[in-house]
Scaffold this motif. Structure first.
Motif, short mmCIF file in Angstrom:
data_model
loop_
_atom_site.label_atom_id
_atom_site.label_comp_id
_atom_site.label_asym_id
_atom_site.label_seq_id
_atom_site.Cartn_x
_atom_site.Cartn_y
_atom_site.Cartn_z
N GLY A 205 -10.69 6.44 -3.75
CA GLY A 205 -11.88 7.12 -4.24
C GLY A 205 -13.11 6.75 -3.44
N LEU A 232 -10.09 12.06 -3.98
CA LEU A 232 -9.49 13.24 -4.60
C LEU A 232 -10.06 14.52 -4.01
CD1 LEU A 232 -7.65 14.41 -6.83
CD2 LEU A 232 -9.57 14.18 -8.42
N SER A 233 -11.29 14.43 -3.50
CA SER A 233 -11.99 15.61 -3.00
C SER A 233 -11.87 15.73 -1.48
CB SER A 233 -13.48 15.54 -3.38
OG SER A 233 -14.23 16.48 -2.68
N THR A 257 -5.97 12.67 0.94
CA THR A 257 -6.31 13.07 -0.42
C THR A 257 -5.39 12.33 -1.38
OG1 THR A 257 -6.94 15.28 0.34
CG2 THR A 257 -6.51 15.01 -2.01
N ASP A 259 -4.91 11.14 -5.58
CA ASP A 259 -5.25 11.20 -7.01
C ASP A 259 -4.71 9.93 -7.65
OD1 ASP A 259 -5.51 11.69 -9.70
OD2 ASP A 259 -4.45 13.62 -9.68
N THR A 261 -4.37 9.14 -10.62
CA THR A 261 -3.60 9.33 -11.84
C THR A 261 -2.13 9.64 -11.53
OG1 THR A 261 -4.08 11.70 -12.00
CG2 THR A 261 -5.65 10.20 -13.02
N GLN A 267 1.72 9.26 -2.26
CA GLN A 267 0.73 10.13 -1.61
C GLN A 267 0.32 9.62 -0.23
OE1 GLN A 267 -2.37 11.57 -4.62
NE2 GLN A 267 -1.38 9.93 -5.77
N ASN A 289 -11.85 5.79 -13.55
CA ASN A 289 -11.38 7.16 -13.71
C ASN A 289 -9.90 7.25 -14.07
OD1 ASN A 289 -13.85 8.51 -13.17
ND2 ASN A 289 -13.58 8.15 -10.98
N THR A 290 -9.16 6.18 -13.87
CA THR A 290 -7.77 6.20 -14.27
C THR A 290 -7.66 6.26 -15.79
OG1 THR A 290 -5.65 5.05 -14.07
CG2 THR A 290 -7.59 3.68 -14.38
#
Length: 405
Positions: A205, A232-233, A257, A259, A261, A267, A289-290
């Motif tokens: 992040g 993520l963005s 990228t 995520d 979660t 990834q 944010n998790t």
């Protein structure tokens, strides 16, 4: 070989010294009052909004969801009204009748609103937020109903026309961010100086790259094998590529990228061949944010090489100044409210964990907490943002006192 960090206290002291050096000469004595000014502006602004927009019969009161109806809140953002009321009740700006009902909302006088706005603008200037944060706060209040109704997105407020200037001020140029980023860079540099080989670093992040810049700027390209910059963005990845393209360490950066979660290692298969793990896993103002911090830290523990460290910068108290932005970014499209947390925040509308909750989660993940800054009693504590560092077993010795930066 079994190795340990030599003196956690010295490691933390070095980080604190470097953090304070980054803000030398900055007036910090008034931080508590200035942070309160930011919170107060949003609270009185929301009280004014509700008093103007919804009618409440003081005798009977109103249910929070009835107020959401009167505001025309979209299904996904209805829960935000309840979150606002919780903070307004705590601040004494709304009266509770009982059974979840809300009584009278006293509308602030125009002179009080003007004074709160002026005080916020002055506080932002002292804290290093320049003009972007005052504009963001005022715009978010001005568009609060539009945000509730889903006619304006919070991203358009935070990043107007895709501009990340405000985000850079929030995460990079203000006094507490300068301190925390410099302190984090100090910890990573101490680790690098204890190693005979360059570091493998993963940042989760990474956003606009405010912390990345401090870490890589302090280390230089010779002390890094590679730096995996994730977010993520894809928009932020593009900004980072352009922003860092001319830096001497740009060729050490990889972009992906990710995520948090979802399983992180899966990834990174196409971008990282680190079978032995990372020396540093960094997450600045995003690990909350998790949906489950225990699961995240457990995965981080697996990603870390023996002797590696996890470096977190985290907000540890809910501040009212984020009430007109953060909740909207968390709303689930199905109208269920914020993400369903399965950790210590389960069953609540909390976004952040306390520092104690973070360190306890680190221990449960098999990591050893070794740095927690700013130190107790320092004015920077008013921001409720902290640097939290934990080591995986078999951490190499760090002789923090033997090198200069």
């Amino acid at each position: 070989m079994i190795t340990v960090i030599e003196s956690d206290a010295r490691l933390g002291s070095r980080a604190d010294e470097n953090g304070l050096a980054a803000i030398e000469g900055w007036p910090t004595a008034q931080c508590a009052e200035d942070v309160d000014a930011l919170d107060r502006l949003v609270l009185v602004g929301l009280a004014d909004l509700l008093a103007r927009t919804v009618g409440i019969a003081a005798a009977d009161g109103s249910e929070p969801q009835a107020l959401a109806d009167r505001l025309g809140a979209s299904p996904e953002h209805r829960w935000v009204v309840e979150r606002w009321l919780d903070d307004l009740l705590a601040a004494g700006l709304v009266e509770a009748i009982g059974d979840g009902r809300v009584g009278s909302i006293e509308r602030p006088r125009r002179t009080d609103l003007t004074a709160a706005r002026d005080r916020m603008i002055e506080a932002c200037a002292r804290l290093g937020y320049a003009s972007s944060l005052p504009k963001l706060l005022l715009d978010s209040l001005r568009h609060a109903v539009d945000l509730l109704q889903g006619r304006v997105s919070v991203q358009s407020i935070l990043y107007p026309d895709g501009d990340a200037t405000a985000a850079l001020e929030v995460y990079g140029t203000n006094v507490v961010s300068r301190y925390l980023n410099a302190a984090a860079a100090s910890v990573v540099a101490d680790l690098a100086h204890s190693r005979s080989t360059p570091l493998r670093i993963l940042e989760l992040g990474a956003g606009v790259g405010a912390t990345s810049e401090h870490i890589l700027g302090t280390l230089g390209d010779r002390n890094v094998t590679h730096y995996v910059f994730t977010d993520l963005s894809s928009h932020f990845l593009r900004i980072a590529r352009e922003r860092f393209a001319d830096e001497p360490w740009a060729h050490k950066m990889r972009f992906a990228t990710v995520d948090i979660t979802a399983p992180i290692a899966d990834q990174l298969v196409d971008i990282s061949a680190d079978q032995d793990g990372y020396d540093v896993v960094l997450a600045a103002t995003m690990a909350h944010n998790t949906v489950d911090v225990d699961a995240l830290l457990g995965e981080v523990g697996v990603l870390l090489a023996p002797g590696g460290v996890v470096v977190l910068i985290e907000t540890v108290v809910e501040h009212a100044q984020s009430l007109t932005t953060m909740p909207f970014a968390l709303s689930m499209p199905d109208g269920s409210g914020p993400p369903a947390r399965t950790d210590v925040r389960a069953g609540s509308h909390r976004t952040y964990l306390t520092a104690h909750e973070w360190t306890a989660a680190m221990v449960r993940a098999g990591l050893r907490p070794c740095v927690d800054l700013p130190r107790n009693g320092h004015p920077l504590e008013a921001f409720s943002q902290r640097l939290l560092v934990a080591a995986k077993p078999d951490t190499p010795t760090i002789h923090a006192e033997t090198h200069d930066r």
